[in-house]
Design a protein around this motif. Structure first.
Motif, mmCIF file in Angstrom:
data_model
loop_
_atom_site.group_PDB
_atom_site.id
_atom_site.type_symbol
_atom_site.label_atom_id
_atom_site.label_comp_id
_atom_site.label_asym_id
_atom_site.label_seq_id
_atom_site.Cartn_x
_atom_site.Cartn_y
_atom_site.Cartn_z
ATOM 1 N N SER A 161 -13.286 -2.442 -1.559
ATOM 2 C CA SER A 161 -12.471 -2.256 -0.357
ATOM 3 C C SER A 161 -11.860 -0.855 -0.436
ATOM 4 C CB SER A 161 -11.389 -3.337 -0.274
ATOM 5 O OG SER A 161 -10.673 -3.244 0.945
ATOM 6 N N VAL A 199 -6.835 -1.475 3.334
ATOM 7 C CA VAL A 199 -6.364 -2.735 2.747
ATOM 8 C C VAL A 199 -7.059 -3.904 3.445
ATOM 9 C CG1 VAL A 199 -4.385 -4.218 2.320
ATOM 10 C CG2 VAL A 199 -4.131 -1.731 2.190
ATOM 11 N N GLU A 220 -5.053 2.712 -6.330
ATOM 12 C CA GLU A 220 -5.727 1.455 -6.008
ATOM 13 C C GLU A 220 -4.870 0.277 -6.450
ATOM 14 O OE1 GLU A 220 -9.626 1.324 -7.603
ATOM 15 O OE2 GLU A 220 -10.323 3.100 -6.532
ATOM 16 N N ASP A 271 0.830 -1.200 0.000
ATOM 17 C CA ASP A 271 0.000 0.000 0.000
ATOM 18 C C ASP A 271 0.872 1.260 0.000
ATOM 19 O OD1 ASP A 271 -2.750 0.854 -0.055
ATOM 20 O OD2 ASP A 271 -2.417 1.688 1.949
ATOM 21 N N ARG A 287 -6.637 -2.620 -1.803
ATOM 22 C CA ARG A 287 -7.455 -1.441 -1.511
ATOM 23 C C ARG A 287 -7.928 -0.930 -2.868
ATOM 24 N NH1 ARG A 287 -6.024 3.511 -1.841
ATOM 25 N NH2 ARG A 287 -3.800 3.021 -1.692
#
Length: 309
Positions: A129, A133, A9, A2, A55
């Protein structure tokens, strides 16, 4: 990941994770066995264990169908599944935000660490989502199996079917098979007489059934010294198949399968272990005893590596 994505994304999907570790294999096998006991039968297809991490505002494929029953465990919160009954084929392929107007017509499954999310094989779904995450692991069951298709393809591959550019003329009267047809018939008969087909069928069946239809062997462990008294491990399905004529016995456990020369004492040992009895293996520490029963010693060693004892 992330941090590397730097605000963008991202998503990662892994499949077949039961091949990666004994812990994941055992978890999937225990779950599959428990489901089979509840249903009174096993779903006819294979079993898989998958992982989804990321995510993202929406599954990149949009609304779709897995054609498998999914039981999703959440390791990190954040994922919501929007699902619709299988009859809503008009939604297939819709991507965000086009499916947003249909959310109220379906069911939102908010995945969380304190619950299991389930959706049937024919249900349409899409995941989101957005807020963080999420990490989810699915154990997945296909209802329909194609176990015999591979065998049928193999049979076709070994059948000798030469192509001819000419054919002998035949007149009226009694007929006999042509050379090509006689060759084909002989090949088909040999598949039964030399037991090659029977052995192939048996091995595939033993691997599938002893793995609970995970169809992947439990990762083998290093050979270790066994205690003098052993029992079958709780997750194990132990099976064996004796080929006609007592020439060979196939022994399978936890998705592994190996052929051994048939020995009565090996079958007695397998029956005791499969029956849940404690079995004395102190003789393995005696070199003369191991030399006297080499096939049984090899079988015991294999079962230990397969995690069956």
């Amino acid at each position: 990941m992330d941090k590397t994505a730097d605000g963008r994304e991202w998503a990662i999907a892994y499949f077949g994770l039961h091949a990666a570790s004994t812990a994941m294999w055992d978890t999937a096998k225990r779950f599959a066995d428990a489901l089979a006991r509840c249903l009174g039968h096993r779903p006819g297809g294979r079993v898989d264990i998958d992982c989804f991490i990321g995510r993202y505002s929406s599954t990149h494929t949009g609304v779709h169908v897995d054609h498998a029953h999914n039981f999703a465990a959440t390791l990190r919160d954040g994922k919501t599944m929007f699902t619709w009954p299988g009859g809503r084929r008009d939604l297939l392929g819709l991507k965000s935000p086009d499916y947003d107007v249909h959310k109220a017509e379906g069911t939102a499954l908010r995945n969380a660490t304190d619950r299991i999310a389930y959706f049937p094989e024919d249900h349409l779904h899409v995941a989101e989502s957005k807020d963080g995450v999420s990490v989810n692991v699915n154990i997945t069951f296909w209802e329909r199996g194609e176990d015999t298709r591979g065998h049928a393809d193999w049979i076709r591959s070994v059948l000798r079917t030469p192509q001819r550019t000419s054919h002998d003329p035949h007149s009226s009267g009694a007929a006999s098979l042509t050379a090509d047809n006689r060759l084909l018939l002989q090949t088909v008969r040999s598949l039964g007489s030399d037991r090659s087909l029977e052995r192939r069928l048996a091995v595939a069946q033993l691997v599938t059934d002893s793995s609970g239809r995970l169809n992947v062997p439990r990762p083998a462990t290093e050979k270790r010294r066994l205690p003098e008294v052993v029992t079958m491990s709780p997750v194990t399905t132990l099976q064996w198949y004796v080929l006609d004529g007592l020439e060979e016995m196939l022994i399978a456990a936890n998705g592994h399968c190996t052929g051994f020369p048939y020995r009565a004492d090996t079958e007695v040992f397998l029956e005791a272990v499969a029956g849940g009895e404690p079995v004395d293996l102190s003789w393995l520490n005696d070199e003369r005893e191991r030399e006297r029963r080499p096939d049984l010693a090899t079988a015991v060693t294999a079962l230990a590596r397969w995690g069956a004892l």
